[in-house]
Write an enzyme that holds these catalytic residues in place. Structure first.
Site, short mmCIF file in Angstrom:
data_model
loop_
_atom_site.label_atom_id
_atom_site.label_comp_id
_atom_site.label_asym_id
_atom_site.label_seq_id
_atom_site.Cartn_x
_atom_site.Cartn_y
_atom_site.Cartn_z
N GLY A 21 -9.84 -8.24 9.48
CA GLY A 21 -10.75 -9.38 9.45
C GLY A 21 -12.17 -8.89 9.68
N MET A 36 -5.06 -4.87 14.12
CA MET A 36 -4.01 -4.86 15.14
C MET A 36 -3.42 -3.47 15.43
SD MET A 36 -2.14 -8.42 13.96
CE MET A 36 -1.04 -8.50 15.37
N GLU A 37 -3.99 -2.41 14.87
CA GLU A 37 -3.37 -1.08 15.06
C GLU A 37 -4.35 0.06 15.33
OE1 GLU A 37 -2.93 -2.79 12.07
OE2 GLU A 37 -1.06 -3.80 12.57
N ASP A 49 -10.30 -10.88 5.14
CA ASP A 49 -10.59 -12.24 5.59
C ASP A 49 -11.72 -12.16 6.59
OD1 ASP A 49 -9.32 -12.18 8.48
OD2 ASP A 49 -7.91 -11.18 7.17
N ILE A 62 -6.29 -12.73 14.34
CA ILE A 62 -7.42 -13.61 14.67
C ILE A 62 -7.70 -14.53 13.49
CG2 ILE A 62 -9.83 -13.70 15.40
CD1 ILE A 62 -8.05 -12.26 17.43
N GLU A 109 0.83 -1.21 0.00
CA GLU A 109 0.00 0.00 0.00
C GLU A 109 0.86 1.25 0.00
OE1 GLU A 109 -3.89 -0.24 2.59
OE2 GLU A 109 -2.11 -0.81 3.70
N1 SAH Z 1 1.49 -11.14 6.22
C1 SAH Z 1 1.89 -9.99 6.99
C2 SAH Z 1 1.33 -10.09 8.36
C3 SAH Z 1 0.07 -9.38 8.47
S1 SAH Z 1 -0.59 -9.39 10.08
C4 SAH Z 1 3.38 -9.91 7.05
O1 SAH Z 1 4.00 -10.91 6.84
O2 SAH Z 1 3.88 -8.82 7.31
C5 SAH Z 1 -2.12 -8.81 9.70
C6 SAH Z 1 -2.24 -7.36 9.42
O3 SAH Z 1 -3.49 -7.13 8.81
C7 SAH Z 1 -2.22 -6.52 10.67
O4 SAH Z 1 -1.60 -5.30 10.38
C8 SAH Z 1 -3.70 -6.36 11.03
O5 SAH Z 1 -4.01 -5.04 11.36
C9 SAH Z 1 -4.47 -6.76 9.76
N2 SAH Z 1 -5.38 -7.90 9.85
C10 SAH Z 1 -5.96 -8.45 8.76
N3 SAH Z 1 -6.74 -9.50 9.11
C11 SAH Z 1 -6.64 -9.62 10.46
C12 SAH Z 1 -7.18 -10.55 11.39
N4 SAH Z 1 -7.97 -11.55 11.02
N5 SAH Z 1 -6.85 -10.40 12.71
C13 SAH Z 1 -6.03 -9.38 13.10
N6 SAH Z 1 -5.48 -8.50 12.23
C14 SAH Z 1 -5.77 -8.61 10.93
#
Ligand code: SAH
Length: 262
Positions: free
Chosen positions: A87, A205-206, A229, A184, A21
């Protein structure tokens, strides 16, 4: 100038959750230059006549809070836009939809029995909200950017191919977004979260950390999340494919439109 009385002309902070992004944004910022503060790269430049500071939030509440604090205290931005994926939790919140937060809760904040579960110690509330007028402008802009016309071939986002991912046209939701230091990906955890916070539309998460820092500084902010998701047992499978095919395109289009509206 106040956000209530007219359009800000000040510096705007754009926080992206994912490198894809951020890169999409940097690609359209003609004069971007990088500066390193607190181990993070801040890209300073202009877009659509606005002074922009763009940065990767990093993952998790503390990382996002640090990034937000630098944007506010070091760069003096007077608005923050956060875009990323999340999510989906609420009924009818599907992969491909976009949620604009009008309230944010840290779902893993629990200082009970000293304070009620979710309450932010010292603040006396569990949910924080950006200014309602600011949120309304953001929601209307997002709805316009993702209108059916914009998403059909020939429209601004006509190159985003939804059908191969089995996605319909996106809906724009406004409501509660919850944040915690946990990805999650289990249906049972979703059920537990929605039982405790029934109005939650999305989990990430932020966002709530960004909200708390902006609240302390008295600066308006928007948290905009494309649903990647359903936070269920398949969450880890849907995620990477969705980000590159859809979310980063939505995010850039939304940020560009907001720079001209807020
Ligand atoms: N694949 C990424 C990790 C992403 S962690 C890497 O390797 O860097 C997930 C990120 O997307 C976090 O920033 C969170 O804010 C968001 N996110 C998307 N789906 C989520 C879910 N089911 N639970 C928590 N955070 C989620």
């Amino acid at each position: 100038m106040s956000f209530k009385t007219g359009r800000y002309k000040g510096r705007i902070g754009i926080m992206a959750a994912m490198p894809e992004e951020l890169q999409a944004l940097l690609d359209v910022m003609p004069d971007e230059a990088v500066e390193c503060v607190a181990g993070r790269e801040f890209w300073v430049g202009h877009l659509h006549g606005r002074e922009v500071v763009a940065v990767l939030s990093r993952i998790g509440k503390v990382a996002a809070a640090t990034t937000t604090t630098v944007l506010l205290s070091h760069y003096g931005v007077d608005q923050i836009i956060f875009t990323g994926v999340a999510g989906g939790l609420g009924d009818g919140v599907r992969v491909g939809d976009v949620v604009v937060a009008d309230a944010l809760v840290q779902h893993d904040m629990d200082a009970s029995p000293l304070f009620p579960r979710f309450e932010l110690p010292g603040l006396g509330v569990s949910a924080l909200s950006p200014p309602a007028a600011f949120t309304a402008t953001v929601r209307d802009t997002v709805a316009q950017v993702l209108s059916p016309g914009a998403l059909t071939s020939g429209g601004a986002l006509g190159d985003v191919h939804l059908a191969p991912l089995n996605l319909g046209l996106p809906k724009v939701h406004q409501g509660l977004v919850i944040s915690g230091d946990q990805f999650i990906n289990a249906a049972q955890t979703c059920r537990d979260l929605t039982q405790a916070l029934p109005t939650a539309l999305a989990v990430e998460m932020e966002g709530a950390a960004v909200a708390q820092v902006c609240h302390d500084f008295g600066v308006p902010y928007a948290v905009i999340r494309t649903i990647s998701d359903r936070a269920d047992d398949d969450a880890h499978i849907d995620f990477p494919r969705f980000v590159s095919a859809v979310a980063r395109h939505y995010s850039l289009a939304i940020v560009e439109a907001l720079l001209q509206r807020v």
